[in-house]
Design an enzyme around this catalytic site. Structure first.
Site, short mmCIF file in Angstrom:
data_model
loop_
_atom_site.label_atom_id
_atom_site.label_comp_id
_atom_site.label_asym_id
_atom_site.label_seq_id
_atom_site.Cartn_x
_atom_site.Cartn_y
_atom_site.Cartn_z
N SER A 89 17.17 13.99 -2.32
CA SER A 89 18.18 12.96 -2.09
C SER A 89 17.61 11.85 -1.21
CB SER A 89 19.41 13.56 -1.41
OG SER A 89 20.32 12.55 -1.06
N ARG B 230 0.83 -1.21 0.00
CA ARG B 230 0.00 0.00 0.00
C ARG B 230 0.86 1.26 0.00
NH1 ARG B 230 -4.42 -1.40 -2.36
NH2 ARG B 230 -5.58 -2.96 -1.22
N GLU C 223 2.13 1.53 -3.48
CA GLU C 223 1.01 1.95 -4.33
C GLU C 223 0.76 3.46 -4.20
OE1 GLU C 223 -3.38 0.21 -5.18
OE2 GLU C 223 -2.95 0.67 -3.08
#
Length: 81
Positions: free
Chosen positions: A34, A8, A11
């Site tokens: 960075s 998740r 995602e």
């Protein structure tokens, strides 16, 4: 990516990645965050309906893009004998 929490999070970053990139560029100019000099905190808050919510904060150094020119290279070329 079988672990649901990892999936998740991946995602969410995949879905919002382009928007995050555009916001970084809008606020700081052309460049990247960075991942070497990088910190992350995980906290929480309470939503409008009283539900627990997760807050993830990325804290990375901003690295502006710079144009690199061959004539600016100060490193000596290796000598081939």
């Amino acid at each position: 990516l079988k672990e649901p929490n990892v999936y998740r999070t991946y995602e969410a970053l995949t879905h919002y990645g382009n928007a995050i990139k555009l916001l970084i560029n809008e606020k700081f100019g052309d460049g990247i965050m960075s991942a070497i000099d990088f910190y992350m905190t995980v906290g929480g808050t309470v939503g409008k309906a009283g539900e627990k919510r997760v807050v993830i904060t990325f804290n990375g150094k901003f690295l502006p893009f710079i144009e690199q020119k061959a004539e600016d290279n100060t490193a000596a070329s290796p000598e081939i004998e």
